[in-house]
Design a protein around this motif. Structure first.
Motif, PDB file in Angstrom:
ATOM      1  N   ALA A 115       0.827  -1.204   0.000  1.00  0.00           N
ATOM      2  CA  ALA A 115       0.000   0.000   0.000  1.00  0.00           C
ATOM      3  C   ALA A 115       0.859   1.251   0.000  1.00  0.00           C
ATOM      4  CB  ALA A 115      -0.926  -0.007   1.215  1.00  0.00           C
ATOM      5  N   ALA A 116       1.995   1.210   0.688  1.00  0.00           N
ATOM      6  CA  ALA A 116       2.875   2.381   0.763  1.00  0.00           C
ATOM      7  C   ALA A 116       3.405   2.766  -0.606  1.00  0.00           C
ATOM      8  CB  ALA A 116       4.033   2.094   1.717  1.00  0.00           C
ATOM      9  N   LEU A 117       3.636   1.775  -1.461  1.00  0.00           N
ATOM     10  CA  LEU A 117       4.169   2.061  -2.795  1.00  0.00           C
ATOM     11  C   LEU A 117       3.149   2.733  -3.696  1.00  0.00           C
ATOM     12  CD1 LEU A 117       6.257  -1.194  -3.388  1.00  0.00           C
ATOM     13  CD2 LEU A 117       7.035   1.056  -2.620  1.00  0.00           C
ATOM     14  N   ASN A 118       1.892   2.746  -3.278  1.00  0.00           N
ATOM     15  CA  ASN A 118       0.858   3.450  -4.046  1.00  0.00           C
ATOM     16  C   ASN A 118       0.685   4.896  -3.585  1.00  0.00           C
ATOM     17  OD1 ASN A 118       0.181   1.174  -5.624  1.00  0.00           O
ATOM     18  ND2 ASN A 118      -1.123   0.381  -3.964  1.00  0.00           N
ATOM     19  N   THR A 119       1.533   5.351  -2.665  1.00  0.00           N
ATOM     20  CA  THR A 119       1.491   6.730  -2.187  1.00  0.00           C
ATOM     21  C   THR A 119       2.732   7.472  -2.677  1.00  0.00           C
ATOM     22  OG1 THR A 119       2.742   6.397  -0.114  1.00  0.00           O
ATOM     23  CG2 THR A 119       0.387   5.839  -0.091  1.00  0.00           C
ATOM     24  N   THR A 120       2.798   8.744  -2.386  1.00  0.00           N
ATOM     25  CA  THR A 120       3.970   9.559  -2.757  1.00  0.00           C
ATOM     26  C   THR A 120       4.958   9.685  -1.608  1.00  0.00           C
ATOM     27  OG1 THR A 120       2.790  11.573  -2.102  1.00  0.00           O
ATOM     28  CG2 THR A 120       2.629  10.902  -4.418  1.00  0.00           C
ATOM     29  N   ALA A 121       4.722   8.960  -0.515  1.00  0.00           N
ATOM     30  CA  ALA A 121       5.583   9.068   0.664  1.00  0.00           C
ATOM     31  C   ALA A 121       6.997   8.577   0.372  1.00  0.00           C
ATOM     32  CB  ALA A 121       4.992   8.276   1.826  1.00  0.00           C
ATOM     33  N   THR A 122       7.965   9.242   1.004  1.00  0.00           N
ATOM     34  CA  THR A 122       9.361   8.816   0.909  1.00  0.00           C
ATOM     35  C   THR A 122       9.855   8.217   2.222  1.00  0.00           C
ATOM     36  OG1 THR A 122      10.145  11.033   1.535  1.00  0.00           O
ATOM     37  CG2 THR A 122       9.876  10.572  -0.825  1.00  0.00           C
ATOM     38  N   ALA A 123       8.999   8.248   3.262  1.00  0.00           N
ATOM     39  CA  ALA A 123       9.369   7.681   4.558  1.00  0.00           C
ATOM     40  C   ALA A 123       8.117   7.152   5.237  1.00  0.00           C
ATOM     41  CB  ALA A 123      10.055   8.716   5.440  1.00  0.00           C
ATOM     42  N   CYS A 124       8.267   6.045   5.968  1.00  0.00           N
ATOM     43  CA  CYS A 124       7.145   5.423   6.670  1.00  0.00           C
ATOM     44  C   CYS A 124       7.465   5.330   8.162  1.00  0.00           C
ATOM     45  CB  CYS A 124       6.883   4.008   6.150  1.00  0.00           C
ATOM     46  SG  CYS A 124       6.560   3.892   4.383  1.00  0.00           S
ATOM     47  N   ILE A 125       6.469   5.612   8.985  1.00  0.00           N
ATOM     48  CA  ILE A 125       6.571   5.394  10.424  1.00  0.00           C
ATOM     49  C   ILE A 125       5.506   4.372  10.795  1.00  0.00           C
ATOM     50  CG2 ILE A 125       6.405   6.418  12.721  1.00  0.00           C
ATOM     51  CD1 ILE A 125       7.263   9.066  11.527  1.00  0.00           C
ATOM     52  N   ALA A 126       5.928   3.258  11.345  1.00  0.00           N
ATOM     53  CA  ALA A 126       4.999   2.163  11.644  1.00  0.00           C
ATOM     54  C   ALA A 126       4.578   2.192  13.108  1.00  0.00           C
ATOM     55  CB  ALA A 126       5.629   0.815  11.313  1.00  0.00           C
ATOM     56  N   PHE A 127       3.370   1.707  13.362  1.00  0.00           N
ATOM     57  CA  PHE A 127       2.827   1.633  14.721  1.00  0.00           C
ATOM     58  C   PHE A 127       3.730   0.829  15.642  1.00  0.00           C
ATOM     59  CE2 PHE A 127       0.372  -1.103  17.655  1.00  0.00           C
ATOM     60  CZ  PHE A 127      -0.119  -0.123  18.525  1.00  0.00           C
ATOM     61  N   ASN A 128       4.313  -0.261  15.137  1.00  0.00           N
ATOM     62  CA  ASN A 128       5.234  -1.035  15.957  1.00  0.00           C
ATOM     63  C   ASN A 128       6.302  -1.678  15.082  1.00  0.00           C
ATOM     64  OD1 ASN A 128       3.996  -3.253  14.770  1.00  0.00           O
ATOM     65  ND2 ASN A 128       3.551  -4.302  16.691  1.00  0.00           N
ATOM     66  N   ASP A 129       7.267  -2.328  15.726  1.00  0.00           N
ATOM     67  CA  ASP A 129       8.391  -2.906  15.001  1.00  0.00           C
ATOM     68  C   ASP A 129       7.984  -4.083  14.129  1.00  0.00           C
ATOM     69  OD1 ASP A 129      10.149  -1.074  16.036  1.00  0.00           O
ATOM     70  OD2 ASP A 129      10.943  -2.391  17.593  1.00  0.00           O
ATOM     71  N   LEU A 130       6.984  -4.868  14.554  1.00  0.00           N
ATOM     72  CA  LEU A 130       6.580  -6.014  13.736  1.00  0.00           C
ATOM     73  C   LEU A 130       6.080  -5.560  12.373  1.00  0.00           C
ATOM     74  CD1 LEU A 130       4.767  -8.295  16.341  1.00  0.00           C
ATOM     75  CD2 LEU A 130       7.075  -8.526  15.422  1.00  0.00           C
ATOM     76  N   LEU A 131       5.261  -4.516  12.346  1.00  0.00           N
ATOM     77  CA  LEU A 131       4.812  -3.963  11.072  1.00  0.00           C
ATOM     78  C   LEU A 131       6.003  -3.456  10.257  1.00  0.00           C
ATOM     79  CD1 LEU A 131       1.636  -1.973  12.197  1.00  0.00           C
ATOM     80  CD2 LEU A 131       1.663  -3.830  10.520  1.00  0.00           C
ATOM     81  N   ALA A 132       6.914  -2.753  10.909  1.00  0.00           N
ATOM     82  CA  ALA A 132       8.070  -2.199  10.209  1.00  0.00           C
ATOM     83  C   ALA A 132       8.951  -3.302   9.629  1.00  0.00           C
ATOM     84  CB  ALA A 132       8.870  -1.310  11.162  1.00  0.00           C
ATOM     85  N   ILE A 133       9.179  -4.371  10.389  1.00  0.00           N
ATOM     86  CA  ILE A 133      10.014  -5.477   9.905  1.00  0.00           C
ATOM     87  C   ILE A 133       9.342  -6.174   8.723  1.00  0.00           C
ATOM     88  CG2 ILE A 133      10.921  -7.758  10.528  1.00  0.00           C
ATOM     89  CD1 ILE A 133      11.404  -6.583  13.361  1.00  0.00           C
ATOM     90  N   GLY A 134       8.017  -6.336   8.789  1.00  0.00           N
ATOM     91  CA  GLY A 134       7.290  -6.896   7.651  1.00  0.00           C
ATOM     92  C   GLY A 134       7.421  -6.039   6.409  1.00  0.00           C
TER      93      GLY A 134
END
Length: 374
Positions: free
Chosen positions: A260-279
């Motif tokens: 989903a992130a690749l369908n946005t114009t964002a250049t940086a992501c902040i995830a709710f927790n580390d498990l989401l970020a690692i995925g």
């Protein structure tokens, strides 16, 4: 000694909160804990008596430490207001057991909470009963009903129940919550909103102006606080902030969030927790998206493994084990005295304040870098 009581959902049906009726419904069954709609607090007594909340706490917990005239005045005021202390089991009837409820025992974040509560209880000669509520409000409520006669109190981490329901439960069972702040219930908070502001400042220093927040589970109190902090900081700095979610806080959900992130114009992501970020890191690697050259990623909690993934994860480091220890310390005080410790005006009481906030800090690793030129 560690005992684990595992409660599963009944039918997996969606849980619904009915405010007017004051109940949690799920799977066709209804479980209810009755309690007064509004409970007089120590703060109410202190305000009416014209003294500090800590003085009221001492008058009930350690009467010899309070001037007799003041103590009698406080007792009369409390009686006039209808103040009721939390029921305390006589020492002879104590189970010397505390229930610790977590929403997902497989989440490494809770390893620190469980370790902290276990060590603090062991030091006091008490036993821990571990309950996995599986992100379910109905399972959480059923578990609390089941352990009410088996434990002297409970610590709940990341509760999915409403503030009103938690207050009702606290009226009949000594209770401390972690990462929630319901009115009238002692709490231990990890300052992740403050850490989110640090994360935003870090990304801005690298040139990022378009940021994506990968939200946590629906109904999460911590998720609302984190997004609120990001929204305020982004607005103040003139950034573009997008939110996707809710997401189950797991590695698999992180992979879907990366798509989903690749369908946005964002250049940086902040995830709710580390498990989401690692995925997300794993999915970006599968799709040939370089981190941090093409996309920067920030996690939250600094769980075990965050420093060893590839690339190593920039994340908010939280005092997780300390939160578990502090929660047990506050709960044992409540069990022993029947009085919630309140914000204090002296050094001795300040260690057991009604709402304790533990600071976080950003640990910068390899998953964040300069904004890509697109």
């Amino acid at each position: 000694m560690l005992r684990r009581a595992h409660y599963r959902r009944g039918s997996g049906a969606m849980v619904r909160r009915t405010e007017a009726q004051g109940r949690v419904e799920g799977g066709g069954t209804t479980t209810s804990i009755e309690g007064p709609p509004k409970r007089v607090s120590i703060r109410d007594v202190a305000r009416a008596a014209g003294v500090a909340p800590s003085t009221v706490s001492r008058a009930f917990s350690f009467p010899r430490r309070v001037n007799q005239t003041t103590r009698l005045h406080i007792e009369r005021t409390a009686a006039e207001l209808g103040y009721q202390r939390v029921h305390v089991e006589p020492q002879a009837h104590r189970k010397h057991a505390v229930a610790v409820l977590v929403s997902d025992v497989t989440n490494p974040f809770y390893f620190g909470i469980i370790r902290g509560t276990q060590h603090q209880l062991a030091a006091a000669g008490w036993m821990q009963l571990l309950v996995d509520t599986e992100e379910s409000a109905s399972s959480e409520l059923q578990a609390l009903n089941a352990i009410a006669d088996r434990a002297d109190g409970a610590v709940i981490s990341a509760s999915r129940l409403s503030d009103q329901r938690l207050a009702e439960i606290a009226h009949r069972l000594p209770l401390v919550v972690v990462n929630r702040k319901p009115e009238g219930v002692p709490s231990v908070l990890i300052d992740t909103p403050g850490g989110m502001e640090q994360a935003i400042q870090h990304l801005v220093s690298l040139g990022h102006r378009d940021i994506l927040y990968v939200a946590g589970p629906d109904g999460s109190w911590s998720d609302k606080r984190r997004f609120g902090a990001l929204h305020a900081a982004s607005k103040a700095l003139g950034l573009t902030l997008t939110r996707i979610g809710p997401n189950v806080p797991t590695v698999d959900s992180g992979a879907a969030a990366a798509d989903a992130a690749l369908n946005t114009t964002a250049t940086a992501c902040i995830a709710f927790n580390d498990l989401l970020a690692i995925g997300m890191l794993e999915r970006f690697r599968e799709r040939g998206v370089r981190v941090p050259e093409d996309m920067s990623v920030v996690g939250c909690d600094d769980i075990f493994g965050a420093a060893f993934c590839h690339p190593s994860l920039t994340t908010l480091t939280s005092p997780i084990e300390q939160a578990g220890r502090v929660a047990i310390r506050a709960l044992l005080h409540l069990i022993e005295t029947g009085v919630s410790a309140t914000p204090a005006d002296d050094q001795e009481d300040s260690a057991l304040s009604h709402s304790i906030v533990l600071a976080t800090h950003l640990t910068v690793r390899e998953s964040t870098g300069p904004r890509p030129q697109r």
